[in-house]
Design a protein around this motif. Structure first.
Motif, mmCIF file in Angstrom:
data_model
loop_
_atom_site.group_PDB
_atom_site.id
_atom_site.type_symbol
_atom_site.label_atom_id
_atom_site.label_comp_id
_atom_site.label_asym_id
_atom_site.label_seq_id
_atom_site.Cartn_x
_atom_site.Cartn_y
_atom_site.Cartn_z
ATOM 1 N N ILE A 1 -12.734 -33.178 -0.746
ATOM 2 C CA ILE A 1 -11.754 -32.018 -0.863
ATOM 3 C C ILE A 1 -12.540 -31.217 -2.254
ATOM 4 O O ILE A 1 -12.724 -30.049 -2.178
ATOM 5 N N TYR A 2 -12.855 -32.074 -3.194
ATOM 6 C CA TYR A 2 -13.377 -31.516 -4.373
ATOM 7 C C TYR A 2 -14.820 -31.471 -4.372
ATOM 8 O O TYR A 2 -15.341 -31.150 -5.442
ATOM 9 N N ASN B 1 -8.115 -29.721 13.052
ATOM 10 C CA ASN B 1 -9.398 -29.980 12.921
ATOM 11 C C ASN B 1 -9.761 -29.261 11.602
ATOM 12 O O ASN B 1 -9.976 -28.155 11.265
ATOM 13 N N THR B 2 -10.015 -30.230 10.815
ATOM 14 C CA THR B 2 -10.109 -29.985 9.307
ATOM 15 C C THR B 2 -11.366 -29.486 9.040
ATOM 16 O O THR B 2 -11.717 -29.131 7.706
ATOM 17 N N ALA B 3 -12.317 -29.493 9.892
ATOM 18 C CA ALA B 3 -13.852 -28.948 9.849
ATOM 19 C C ALA B 3 -13.654 -27.429 9.452
ATOM 20 O O ALA B 3 -14.402 -26.866 8.909
ATOM 21 N N LEU B 4 -12.684 -26.853 10.301
ATOM 22 C CA LEU B 4 -12.530 -25.421 9.767
ATOM 23 C C LEU B 4 -12.103 -25.060 8.496
ATOM 24 O O LEU B 4 -12.206 -23.842 8.180
ATOM 25 N N LEU B 5 -11.586 -26.136 7.630
ATOM 26 C CA LEU B 5 -11.198 -25.767 6.556
ATOM 27 C C LEU B 5 -12.272 -26.058 5.468
ATOM 28 O O LEU B 5 -12.130 -25.714 4.189
ATOM 29 N N SER B 6 -13.479 -26.108 5.982
ATOM 30 C CA SER B 6 -14.538 -26.634 4.888
ATOM 31 C C SER B 6 -14.677 -25.279 4.341
ATOM 32 O O SER B 6 -14.858 -23.977 4.837
ATOM 33 N N GLY B 7 -15.188 -25.440 3.050
ATOM 34 C CA GLY B 7 -15.532 -24.231 2.072
ATOM 35 C C GLY B 7 -14.191 -23.620 1.630
ATOM 36 O O GLY B 7 -14.190 -22.751 0.818
ATOM 37 N N ILE B 8 -13.156 -23.892 1.970
ATOM 38 C CA ILE B 8 -11.736 -23.370 1.458
ATOM 39 C C ILE B 8 -11.635 -24.209 0.118
ATOM 40 O O ILE B 8 -11.515 -25.274 0.042
ATOM 41 N N PRO B 9 -11.370 -23.416 -1.353
ATOM 42 C CA PRO B 9 -11.309 -24.107 -2.381
ATOM 43 C C PRO B 9 -10.278 -24.962 -2.384
ATOM 44 O O PRO B 9 -9.004 -24.997 -1.669
ATOM 45 N N SER C 1 -7.980 -25.649 -4.538
ATOM 46 C CA SER C 1 -6.926 -25.084 -5.149
ATOM 47 C C SER C 1 -5.978 -24.402 -4.137
ATOM 48 O O SER C 1 -4.800 -24.475 -4.196
ATOM 49 N N LEU C 2 -6.578 -24.278 -2.767
ATOM 50 C CA LEU C 2 -5.649 -23.421 -1.849
ATOM 51 C C LEU C 2 -4.933 -24.505 -0.927
ATOM 52 O O LEU C 2 -4.272 -24.266 0.010
ATOM 53 N N LYS D 1 2.273 -23.784 3.910
ATOM 54 C CA LYS D 1 2.356 -23.043 5.057
ATOM 55 C C LYS D 1 2.407 -23.697 6.367
ATOM 56 O O LYS D 1 2.797 -22.834 7.325
ATOM 57 N N ALA D 2 2.439 -24.925 6.134
ATOM 58 C CA ALA D 2 2.556 -25.560 7.697
ATOM 59 C C ALA D 2 3.846 -25.570 8.346
ATOM 60 O O ALA D 2 4.105 -25.743 9.334
ATOM 61 N N ASP D 3 4.846 -25.165 7.309
ATOM 62 C CA ASP D 3 6.234 -24.916 7.841
ATOM 63 C C ASP D 3 6.162 -23.701 8.670
ATOM 64 O O ASP D 3 7.215 -23.445 9.395
ATOM 65 N N PHE D 4 5.236 -22.725 8.712
ATOM 66 C CA PHE D 4 5.343 -21.710 9.606
ATOM 67 C C PHE D 4 4.860 -21.808 10.878
ATOM 68 O O PHE D 4 4.939 -20.939 11.804
#
Length: 147
Positions: free
Chosen positions: A145-146, A72-80, A82-83, A90-93
């Motif tokens: 993303i940008y 659900n990439t919608a949860l990532l909106s607003g994340i810069p 660069s992160l 961190k997907a490895d975790f």
């Protein structure tokens, strides 16, 4: 062990707040709770709090997508932007062992029903981190993303 159901849910929300990714990240990632009749001991099983945090974040990214895309990439909106490489790293975790208890706790907190995607997530095993990385990259719309 005289916890009421309300007390159990309060503990559960303190260690796995699913109201947003930020809330999930701010949850307690050290506290382990054992011995409750409805078990919540599947959370915070790793020795390092950061591993527990990322495990919950990736579970939330996948489990919140319902029947839609895997992540659900919608949860990532607003994340810069660069992160994004950090997140990908961190997907490895994402847990490599059975996650059905974490899935059930997530669904309980949202009062949601299990679907086929939840079963797929729970049974990915050792391939779960690779699946997370692949699905995240596949779902990105690079120009977006940008923005």
């Amino acid at each position: 062990n005289n916890f009421t159901e309300e007390g159990r849910v309060a503990f559960l929300r303190a260690i796995f707040d699913v109201s947003s990714l930020a809330s999930c990240a701010a949850s307690n990632h050290n506290c382990q709770v054992f011995g409750l009749e409805k078990d919540i001991s599947a959370l915070n099983c790793r020795r390092e709090a950061s591993l527990n945090k990322w495990e919950k974040i990736f579970a939330m990214l996948v489990l919140s997508s319902g029947e839609g895309p895997f992540i659900n990439t919608a949860l990532l909106s607003g994340i810069p932007a660069s992160l994004m490489p950090v997140l990908l790293g961190k997907a490895d975790f994402a847990a490599k062992e059975d996650t059905s208890q974490i899935t059930d706790l997530y669904l309980e907190l949202l009062n949601a029903k299990r679907c086929q995607k939840h079963d797929v997530w729970d049974n990915l095993g050792q391939t779960r981190p690779l699946n997370c990385m692949y699905e995240m990259v596949r779902s990105w719309v690079v120009p977006m993303i940008y923005v």
